[in-house]
Design a protein around this motif. Structure first.
Motif, PDB file in Angstrom:
ATOM      1  N   GLU A 254      48.606  41.161  48.922  1.00 18.76           N
ATOM      2  CA  GLU A 254      47.770  40.219  48.399  1.00 18.76           C
ATOM      3  C   GLU A 254      45.985  40.290  49.475  1.00 18.76           C
ATOM      4  OE1 GLU A 254      48.755  38.295  45.325  1.00 18.76           O
ATOM      5  OE2 GLU A 254      46.122  38.043  44.349  1.00 18.76           O
TER       6      GLU A 254
ATOM      7  N   LEU B 273      43.698  42.466  48.973  1.00 15.63           N
ATOM      8  CA  LEU B 273      42.651  43.415  47.699  1.00 15.63           C
ATOM      9  C   LEU B 273      41.254  43.084  48.198  1.00 15.63           C
ATOM     10  CD1 LEU B 273      43.947  43.646  44.888  1.00 15.63           C
ATOM     11  CD2 LEU B 273      43.619  41.369  44.641  1.00 15.63           C
TER      12      LEU B 273
ATOM     13  N   LEU C 166      38.215  45.918  46.674  1.00 13.70           N
ATOM     14  CA  LEU C 166      37.953  45.882  45.639  1.00 13.70           C
ATOM     15  C   LEU C 166      36.026  45.966  46.699  1.00 13.70           C
ATOM     16  CD1 LEU C 166      39.252  42.002  43.806  1.00 13.70           C
ATOM     17  CD2 LEU C 166      39.586  44.840  43.822  1.00 13.70           C
TER      18      LEU C 166
ATOM     19  N   ALA D 208      25.895  45.799  38.377  1.00 11.80           N
ATOM     20  CA  ALA D 208      27.314  45.556  38.617  1.00 11.80           C
ATOM     21  C   ALA D 208      27.959  45.772  39.398  1.00 11.80           C
ATOM     22  CB  ALA D 208      27.922  46.820  37.915  1.00 11.80           C
TER      23      ALA D 208
ATOM     24  N   VAL E 186      27.480  41.729  41.569  1.00 16.27           N
ATOM     25  CA  VAL E 186      28.737  41.017  41.027  1.00 16.27           C
ATOM     26  C   VAL E 186      29.921  41.201  41.564  1.00 16.27           C
ATOM     27  CG1 VAL E 186      29.579  40.132  38.684  1.00 16.27           C
ATOM     28  CG2 VAL E 186      26.970  40.537  38.587  1.00 16.27           C
ATOM     29  N   MET E 187      30.142  42.796  41.361  1.00 14.18           N
ATOM     30  CA  MET E 187      31.905  42.576  42.143  1.00 14.18           C
ATOM     31  C   MET E 187      31.891  42.265  43.108  1.00 14.18           C
ATOM     32  SD  MET E 187      32.938  46.953  40.399  1.00 14.18           S
ATOM     33  CE  MET E 187      31.479  47.691  40.284  1.00 14.18           C
TER      34      MET E 187
ATOM     35  N   SER F 232      32.018  38.842  43.485  1.00 18.74           N
ATOM     36  CA  SER F 232      32.988  38.201  43.372  1.00 18.74           C
ATOM     37  C   SER F 232      34.527  38.362  43.790  1.00 18.74           C
ATOM     38  CB  SER F 232      33.437  38.721  41.764  1.00 18.74           C
ATOM     39  OG  SER F 232      32.536  39.000  40.942  1.00 18.74           O
TER      40      SER F 232
ATOM     41  N   ALA G 176      34.309  36.038  46.565  1.00 17.44           N
ATOM     42  CA  ALA G 176      35.210  34.721  46.089  1.00 17.44           C
ATOM     43  C   ALA G 176      36.717  34.303  45.848  1.00 17.44           C
ATOM     44  CB  ALA G 176      34.253  34.550  44.510  1.00 17.44           C
ATOM     45  N   ILE G 177      36.767  35.905  45.296  1.00 17.54           N
ATOM     46  CA  ILE G 177      38.454  36.683  45.274  1.00 17.54           C
ATOM     47  C   ILE G 177      39.334  36.514  46.833  1.00 17.54           C
ATOM     48  CG2 ILE G 177      40.382  38.229  45.220  1.00 17.54           C
ATOM     49  CD1 ILE G 177      38.137  38.991  42.833  1.00 17.54           C
TER      50      ILE G 177
ATOM     51  N   ARG H 193      39.266  32.690  48.206  1.00  9.81           N
ATOM     52  CA  ARG H 193      39.835  31.286  47.641  1.00  9.81           C
ATOM     53  C   ARG H 193      41.713  31.743  48.381  1.00  9.81           C
ATOM     54  NH1 ARG H 193      42.488  31.981  42.149  1.00  9.81           N
ATOM     55  NH2 ARG H 193      43.455  29.859  41.100  1.00  9.81           N
TER      56      ARG H 193
END
Lengths: 488, 157
Positions: free
Chosen positions: B12, B15, B19, B49, B52-53, B56, B59-60, B63
């Motif tokens: 993980e 990831l 991404l 787009a 935004v990816m 995100s 942010a992922i 976190r």
């Protein structure tokens, strides 16, 4: 009225609706087979069909599938669909008490009544919403699409960031191919085959069919104890007692179902909570087999079907994952869901309303008459089911354009979807992004061009429109809520 | 409805950088198509787009960084790809790869036969009967009933 009754009076449409409802109940009763999966595979087979026939089957599968999930929830304590999670809380204890038949009877009657309330709400509410939606400018469609994607991303997944990533990925995938305004190739990387774009039906089957089937293989085969089914239709005084709760839960179902991004599962849980709080003296405590605990969620999740059709038909924004797939089906048949659908093809709207009502009647008939037969279906072993689903995914994808390239796309999306799910990503925002991406792109560019190629001008125009301001406020609220949830 | 907290899957931590790959691809495509020059160009929306990816993914990643050490990933590759999934998934991909030359029926039969045998643990005869009946039913319902074309293949033409 003529179009409302079309599927009631046309023998082939009548038969197709019946077959769709029966298949939906069957699919819904099998744990692990989702309605979304069934509809996405089915869409490919209906590609060459007459539109009414395709809509009849899809409405039947949707209605039957949401209801069918209660069977395995009551008999096996395994919800056949997420919408039946709340039903299992009291349905299974009823079955253990020897009242499986009564639980099935109550769930069937509540689902029927809830479904009919949902259809009535669709018939009365959609035209009113459609009249407002006609006033929408391109920027409002963009804002609506953003709102729908945000709701799906924030409500259905592990985190808003993952929902947003999935949606943006879907939007990018949806833009692959020739730009519809300038014919410029985008995301094609020199491939002639990519000029036509990525077939989203193949993507849908891969993400909802193959990925879901592979995920099912991760779960161990559950131990299943067969329940004895006694009397199915409870006595009238017992039924009468539940009518007010059924109507209230149906209202909740319609309201929640009509919100873009929510669906029957959330509606059922809220209705269950409402029943638990609102029932002062249940004969049996909630969680131990209270009849109210079966009636409320079942009425709500079937009422949510009609509710979910409202934003789909009036605004072109899906109410949940299944309606996202149905939007894909409408596009396949050359239709564009949205306010113009109601004004240009009102016959289609009334056909859909009539057809959903008919599917609910079949739900009642099959649900009560086939109570014992469906109990057996819920016990089909996964060892047979999963490989069969995979084969059907291949058949369905090939059927779209008779192309092995589409099958390869389906397999690629299936593998990617399997991995993305492992890391907490939801599939619905990807598909929603793929379907709404081209609409968002075109709306964005029309908005900017109308404002003289100026972002400030476009923002000023939005600030002067009440509809745009309401939509912007809704988007801000969703983002704030997601941010607060992330902090909690 | 929010799904309950999920234990981290193996890998993980890798990831967020992964991404960023599709995010970078979308941004690059947006820039190539004048997304930075005009907001109404064909590249504008791919750029949005991609942004935004990328946001995100960041942010992922943030976190995941905050939650590091809170829970350890469960299992290794076996947790990511259990043998049942790997075998049935592999058989499925092999069957699809064989369809352009062997057609639909034989690869589908073999996929069903091997998968049913593998997953149920019961005898070959039972698996063969299930596989044959399934392929026959698909042929009857879809090819004959719905006039749906099935992959023909070149081998048996």
């Amino acid at each position: 009225m003529e179009h409302f009754l079309l599927s009631w009076t046309n023998p082939s449409l009548l038969a197709l609706t019946a077959a769709g409802t029966l298949a939906g109940i069957w699919i819904g009763a099998i744990p692990g087979l989702s309605v979304t999966m069934a509809v996405s595979i089915l869409v490919s087979f209906t590609f060459a069909w007459d539109l009414n026939a395709a809509l009849a089957v899809i409405a039947g599968v949707f209605t039957g599938g949401v209801y069918g999930g209660s069977r395995s929830a009551i008999l096996l304590n395994i919800p056949g669909s997420p919408a039946a999670i709340a039903t299992a809380l009291d349905g299974y204890p009823m079955a253990r008490r020897g009242e499986a038949g009564a639980a099935i009877g109550l769930s069937t009657l509540a689902s029927f009544l809830g479904g009919m309330v949902g259809v009535a709400a669709l018939a009365l509410g959609a035209p009113a919403i459609g009249e407002v939606a006609i006033l929408f400018a391109p920027r409002d469609y963009l804002l609506l699409a953003v709102l729908g994607i945000l709701l799906v991303g924030s409500l259905s997944g592990e985190s808003l960031a993952k929902g947003l990533f999935a949606a943006a990925l879907g939007v990018a995938l949806g833009m692959a191919g020739l730009d519809p305004m300038t014919a410029e190739p985008r995301f094609t990387y020199g491939s002639v085959q990519m000029l036509g774009g990525i077939p989203y039906i193949a993507a849908m089957i891969g993400l909802f069919g193959v990925a879901e089937a592979l995920h099912q293989l991760r779960e161990p085969e559950a131990l299943r104890a067969t329940q004895r089914i006694g009397r199915i239709i409870p006595p009238w005084p017992r039924l009468k007692r539940h009518i007010p709760l059924t109507l209230r839960a149906s209202g909740i179902g319609v309201g929640i179902g009509a919100l873009p991004g929510t669906g029957g599962d959330i509606a059922a849980l809220i209705a269950y909570d409402h029943a638990r709080r609102g029932t002062r003296a249940p004969e049996v405590p909630f969680g131990e087999g209270a009849e109210e605990g079966v009636v409320a969620p079942e009425a709500a999740n079937n009422a949510a079907v009609g509710g979910a059709y409202v934003p789909m038909l009036t605004l072109g924004i899906p109410g949940d994952a299944v309606t996202a797939v149905i939007i894909g089906a409408l596009f396949v048949h050359g239709l564009r869901p949205g306010p113009l659908l109601l004004t240009e093809t009102p016959h289609l709207f009334w056909f859909t309303v009539g057809n959903l009502a008919l599917a609910n009647v079949f739900l009642l008939l099959f649900g009560l008459a086939g109570a014992r037969a469906f109990a057996r279906i819920a016990e089909v072993p996964r060892a047979v089911l999963i490989p069969l689903i995979l084969v059907l995914c291949a058949v369905g994808t090939f059927a779209i354009r008779n192309s092995m390239a589409d099958v390869a796309w389906m397999a690629a999306f299936g593998v990617a979807g399997y991995l993305l799910r492992l890391y907490g990503f939801q599939m619905a925002p990807i598909i929603l992004g793929m379907i709404l991406g081209p609409l968002m792109d075109a709306s964005w560019r029309r908005t900017v061009i109308a404002a003289g190629d100026s972002l400030a001008g476009a923002a000023a125009e939005a600030a002067g429109s009440a509809i745009s301001l309401v939509l912007i406020a809704a988007i801000v609220l969703v983002l704030l809520r997601a941010a607060l949830k992330a902090r909690a | 409805m929010t799904t309950p907290a999920r234990p981290p899957a193996p890998g993980e931590g890798l990831l967020p950088p992964l991404l960023l790959v599709p995010a970078a691809a979308a941004i690059a495509e947006g820039v190539r198509l004048d997304g930075l020059v005009s907001p109404s160009s064909p590249g504008a929306f791919p750029l949005i787009a991609g942004a935004v990816m990328a946001g995100s993914a960041a942010a992922i990643g943030a976190r995941a960084w905050r939650r590091r050490g809170a829970a350890r990933p469960v299992g290794g590759l076996a947790a990511l790809l259990p043998s049942r999934v790997a075998l049935v998934g592999g058989l499925f991909l092999a069957a699809l790869a064989a369809m352009p030359w062997a057609g639909f029926h034989l690869p589908a039969f073999l996929l069903l036969l091997l998968s049913v045998r593998l997953l149920s643990g019961r005898g070959w005869l039972r698996a063969a009967l299930v596989a044959a009946a399934s392929v026959a039913a698909i042929h009857l319902v879809f090819r004959i009933g719905f006039s749906v074309l099935l992959p023909a293949g070149v081998l048996f033409r």
